[in-house]
Scaffold this motif. Structure first.
Motif, PDB file in Angstrom:
ATOM      1  N   UNK A   1      51.931  38.623  87.776  1.00  0.00           N
ATOM      2  CA  UNK A   1      52.475  39.966  87.981  1.00  0.00           C
ATOM      3  C   UNK A   1      51.402  40.907  88.523  1.00  0.00           C
ATOM      4  N   UNK A   2      50.182  40.768  88.040  1.00  0.00           N
ATOM      5  CA  UNK A   2      49.080  41.593  88.540  1.00  0.00           C
ATOM      6  C   UNK A   2      48.782  41.286  90.004  1.00  0.00           C
ATOM      7  N   UNK A   3      48.805  40.000  90.356  1.00  0.00           N
ATOM      8  CA  UNK A   3      48.585  39.615  91.757  1.00  0.00           C
ATOM      9  C   UNK A   3      49.675  40.227  92.642  1.00  0.00           C
ATOM     10  N   UNK A   4      50.925  40.101  92.198  1.00  0.00           N
ATOM     11  CA  UNK A   4      52.048  40.650  92.977  1.00  0.00           C
ATOM     12  C   UNK A   4      51.942  42.161  93.137  1.00  0.00           C
TER      13      UNK A   4
ATOM     14  N   UNK B   1      43.289  42.665  92.709  1.00  0.00           N
ATOM     15  CA  UNK B   1      42.444  41.479  92.819  1.00  0.00           C
ATOM     16  C   UNK B   1      42.234  40.980  91.396  1.00  0.00           C
ATOM     17  N   UNK B   2      42.714  39.785  91.123  1.00  0.00           N
ATOM     18  CA  UNK B   2      42.843  39.328  89.738  1.00  0.00           C
ATOM     19  C   UNK B   2      42.137  37.999  89.525  1.00  0.00           C
TER      20      UNK B   2
ATOM     21  N   UNK C   1      47.607  33.015  94.248  1.00  0.00           N
ATOM     22  CA  UNK C   1      46.807  34.037  94.918  1.00  0.00           C
ATOM     23  C   UNK C   1      45.716  34.653  94.070  1.00  0.00           C
ATOM     24  N   UNK C   2      45.452  34.083  92.902  1.00  0.00           N
ATOM     25  CA  UNK C   2      44.408  34.613  92.043  1.00  0.00           C
ATOM     26  C   UNK C   2      43.111  33.849  92.155  1.00  0.00           C
ATOM     27  N   UNK C   3      42.057  34.417  91.566  1.00  0.00           N
ATOM     28  CA  UNK C   3      40.764  33.740  91.450  1.00  0.00           C
ATOM     29  C   UNK C   3      40.745  33.034  90.102  1.00  0.00           C
TER      30      UNK C   3
END
Length: 304
Positions: free
Chosen positions: A20-23, A27-28, A45-47
């Protein structure tokens, strides 16, 4: 550009929160010991990192979405923790504690972080894995007012409702424990009611339809009984979560000599289910402790 955010614990709740943070455009960084969880988060899409120390210098707001206070402490102060890392979490950073903890444990963590000039927001969560993935959680928060200005956009990306329950750490956790008391008792009661109805010859599906339109309904009955009807105990929230959470509720009350008889009984039922090997199944699997009934999708329970 929003703050750089880290999240420790990519489990059923944490994964949904991190994605949800990525969406939402943050930058997560996401941390989990399990390679498959890291791969899933990286694909979203996260690190992805394996230890909190690996993200410590990259982030300024960190959410701990782990099992309990002990795991939160390890994530912060363990050998590969955020704060103990060489060049660890910078002074002025914020930790948002999302685990279900006793209030005094949260206050102790806050004091230890404050010694490193790191602030803590008490922010346990409710809503389950589906709402976590939708950014629609309920958060029961407490902490100094300025923290909300710093973390507001992050909280908004995660929650449909952020309750601000005071400026003292532990107040959010106390409300969460009240919620967990009710949630656990309601699940245990729903399971007992279904087992009793099935034993009395009721059709399970019809029973569900009648009760959800009657005064005996509860949110947990309506949400969990479909798992029983489907014979699908894939864990959205596992039996062992309520062994843990009702254990915390019971222990905090027992310390103050405050009686919680319904909590104690529900805790016994979840503990029995766990002892029977059901700990990692969905919490609705507490219905399996009742002998001599045929649950949907299974043979009759062993009466022994």
């Amino acid at each position: 550009m929003g703050p750089r955010v880290g999240l420790i614990g990519l489990g059923s709740m944490g994964m949904g929160m991190a994605t949800s943070l990525v969406k939402a455009g943050f930058e997560t960084w996401g941390c989990d010991l399990r390679p498959e969880a890291r791969e899933q988060f990286a694909a979203a899409g996260g690190h992805a990192v394996a230890t909190p120390a690996e993200m410590a210098t990259e982030v300024e707001i960190v959410l701990t979405v782990v099992v309990n206070a002990e795991q939160t402490r390890a994530a912060l102060f363990g050998d590969a923790g955020l704060v103990q890392a060489s060049g660890g979490l910078a002074p002025g950073s914020v930790v948002i504690s999302c685990a279900t903890c006793a209030p005094e444990a949260v206050r102790e963590l806050g004091a230890e972080l404050a010694a490193h000039d790191i602030q803590l927001l008490d922010a346990p969560i409710s809503g389950g894995s589906v709402k976590a993935a939708q950014g629609q959680l309920t958060m029961m928060t407490s902490g100094p007012a300025p923290l909300y200005e710093r973390t507001g956009t992050v909280l908004d990306a995660l929650a449909a409702k952020v309750f601000r329950l005071g400026d003292q750490l532990g107040q959010g956790s106390q409300v969460k424990l009240v919620n967990q008391l009710l949630a656990g008792v309601h699940i245990a009661a729903a399971a007992e009611a279904m087992a009793y109805g099935i034993r009395g010859g009721c059709d399970p599906q019809t029973l569900y339809e009648v009760i959800t339109q009657s005064a005996g309904n509860s949110w947990m009955f309506e949400n969990r009984v479909p798992h029983i009807l489907a014979g699908d105990y894939t864990p959205h929230s596992a039996v062992d979560i309520f062994v843990k959470d009702l254990g915390i509720v019971h222990d905090t009350a027992h310390r103050d000599k405050f009686p919680l008889p319904l909590t104690a009984q529900a805790l016994s039922q979840f503990t029995l289910a766990s002892a029977q090997g059901l700990g990692r199944e969905d919490d609705s699997a507490v219905v399996k402790v009742y002998p001599g009934i045929t649950l949907p999708g299974s043979a009759a329970n062993d009466p022994g």
